[in-house]
Design an enzyme around this catalytic site. Structure first.
Site, PDB file in Angstrom:
ATOM      1  N   CYS A 128       1.001  -1.284  -0.092  1.00  0.00           N
ATOM      2  CA  CYS A 128       0.151   0.107  -0.100  1.00  0.00           C
ATOM      3  C   CYS A 128       0.794   1.135  -0.032  1.00  0.00           C
ATOM      4  O   CYS A 128       1.386   1.655  -1.067  1.00  0.00           O
ATOM      5  CB  CYS A 128      -0.931  -0.063   1.229  1.00  0.00           C
ATOM      6  SG  CYS A 128      -2.441   1.017   0.799  1.00  0.00           S
ATOM      7  N   HIS A 238      -3.656  -5.225   0.160  1.00  0.00           N
ATOM      8  CA  HIS A 238      -2.911  -5.549   1.597  1.00  0.00           C
ATOM      9  C   HIS A 238      -3.145  -7.340   1.880  1.00  0.00           C
ATOM     10  O   HIS A 238      -4.210  -7.666   2.446  1.00  0.00           O
ATOM     11  CB  HIS A 238      -3.884  -5.041   2.977  1.00  0.00           C
ATOM     12  CG  HIS A 238      -3.459  -3.479   2.893  1.00  0.00           C
ATOM     13  ND1 HIS A 238      -2.570  -3.139   3.906  1.00  0.00           N
ATOM     14  CD2 HIS A 238      -4.028  -2.445   2.525  1.00  0.00           C
ATOM     15  CE1 HIS A 238      -2.421  -1.788   3.788  1.00  0.00           C
ATOM     16  NE2 HIS A 238      -3.354  -1.289   2.994  1.00  0.00           N
ATOM     17  N   GLU A 240      -1.844  -8.943   4.240  1.00  0.00           N
ATOM     18  CA  GLU A 240      -1.899  -9.278   5.482  1.00  0.00           C
ATOM     19  C   GLU A 240      -2.973  -9.092   6.390  1.00  0.00           C
ATOM     20  O   GLU A 240      -3.236  -9.584   7.160  1.00  0.00           O
ATOM     21  CB  GLU A 240      -0.619  -8.350   6.245  1.00  0.00           C
ATOM     22  CG  GLU A 240      -0.888  -7.014   6.635  1.00  0.00           C
ATOM     23  CD  GLU A 240      -1.283  -5.984   5.566  1.00  0.00           C
ATOM     24  OE1 GLU A 240      -0.735  -6.387   4.309  1.00  0.00           O
ATOM     25  OE2 GLU A 240      -1.726  -5.055   5.632  1.00  0.00           O
TER      26      GLU A 240
END
Ligand SMILES: *[C@@H]1O[C@H](CO)[C@@H](O)[C@H](O)[C@H]1NC(C)=O
Ligand SMILES: *[C@@H]1O[C@H](CO)[C@@H](O)[C@H](O)[C@H]1NC(C)=O
Ligand SMILES: *[C@@H]1O[C@H](CO)[C@@H](O)[C@H](O)[C@H]1NC(C)=O
Length: 310
Positions: A128, A238, A240
């Site tokens: 990001c 993202h 994660e």
């Protein structure tokens, strides 16, 4: 006698080939990789932070984590660079030009390119804001455009180069199908690198292979890249969050979404296993690990379930 000797010698040679070939292919590997995760300024505070999801993400792939604090000297960063096996620039909300996060990242990026050029493998990951930062570091320009992408999960649009790339090579076929058909990549950004800006910039074109793009309905933007000749990887989305963040309704948690988190972590940690940097001593290593800090629960008031504050 002579013929027998030659026969024995050639038999020996054959055996050598037969027995050594599998060992030759088994390249050296560092199965205890340690990855640096860069901190950034905490909003409205004189502290810095790292969202714990980045730490859990790398740990789930078999790595340990060292926090990289901001406002340190170039010497300290250089020392740390020689001690770790990869670096991750997380998402967030600070300046990609003037923040402590940007200044530290610039140093690690430069060191990583130099090391890789000299055959010292060192992978870099941007997520990001980290993606946006890498486009800035590679091109030397802020080429970002505003997009309507703050809080939306999207399927990836793969490119004709995706299959030639390294990042998705080890992904199972069913997951590749899910990635293009299900909204499992979470976007939380107001700025993007449009496909047009990418195509118009020689430095970016030369450096990065575009592995996926996305659209906000109006503008096509680049969403996954990898360096052609350098182990530099970045996602505007993202990976994660899927497995580790629960505070926002648009973070996907489907089986394919969770697998995506895992396969992305698996890929990057395996890249870090190709690096042989090490701390000068066991004591240095122990002192530096993220285990020296405790994450705080912040899910009730922020987008992150837990953060580390420094
Ligand atoms: C930021 O800090 C100031 C002063 O401490 C406070 O008045 C303000 O409410 C804070 N803003 C936010 C968004 O937390
Ligand atoms: C970093 O340095 C800046 C500028 O000197 C300062 O404003 C900020 O509070 C520092 N932050 C941390 C976490 O050290
Ligand atoms: C932004 O995108 C959302 C869907 O993600 C949509 O509902 C909204 O209307 C869009 N806003 C604008 C200004 O285009």
């Amino acid at each position: 006698m002579k013929r027998t000797m030659i026969f024995i010698l050639s038999l020996f040679a054959l055996c050598q080939i037969g027995f050594t070939a599998p060992f030759v292919e088994r390249v050296k590997r560092n199965d205890s990789p340690i990855i640096g995760v860069l901190a950034q300024e905490l909003f409205n505070s004189s502290n810095s932070y790292i969202a714990a999801s980045y730490v859990k993400y790398l740990e789930s792939g078999g790595a340990r984590v060292v926090p990289i604090l901001i406002n340190k000297s170039e010497e300290e960063y250089t020392q740390l660079f020689k001690s770790i096996n990869g670096v991750l620039f997380p998402g967030g909300g600070v300046s990609i030009e003037t923040s402590g996060y940007a200044k530290a990242a610039r140093i690690f990026y430069k060191l990583a390119l130099e090391a890789n050029t000299q055959g010292d493998y060192f992978p870099v990951w941007g997520t990001c804001l980290g993606f946006e930062l890498l486009t800035y570091l590679t091109s030397g320009e802020n080429l970002l455009s505003h997009t309507n992408t703050s809080g939306v999960a999207l399927p990836l649009v793969f490119t004709k180069e995706t299959r030639e790339g390294r990042l998705f090579k080890g992904f199972p076929e069913d997951l590749m199908t899910s990635l293009t058909s299900e909204p499992i990549t979470e976007n939380s950004h107001q700025w993007s690198l449009t496909v047009e800006s990418f195509n118009n910039n020689k430095d970016l074109n030369k450096f990065y292979r575009v592995l996926s793009t996305n659209t906000d309905g109006k503008v096509d933007f680049v969403s996954t890249v990898e360096g052609y000749n350098y182990p530099v990887y970045a996602t505007q989305w993202h990976p994660e969050k899927n497995a580790f963040e629960w505070t926002r309704p648009y973070v996907p948690h489907s089986p394919a979404a969770i697998k995506t988190t895992f396969y992305m972590a698996d890929f990057f940690v395996n890249e870090a296993k190709k690096s042989f940097h090490a701390f000068a001593s066991k004591e240095e290593e122990v002192k530096s690990l993220i285990y020296n800090y405790n994450p705080e629960y912040t899910g009730a008031k922020s987008a992150f379930e837990q953060i580390y504050v420094f």
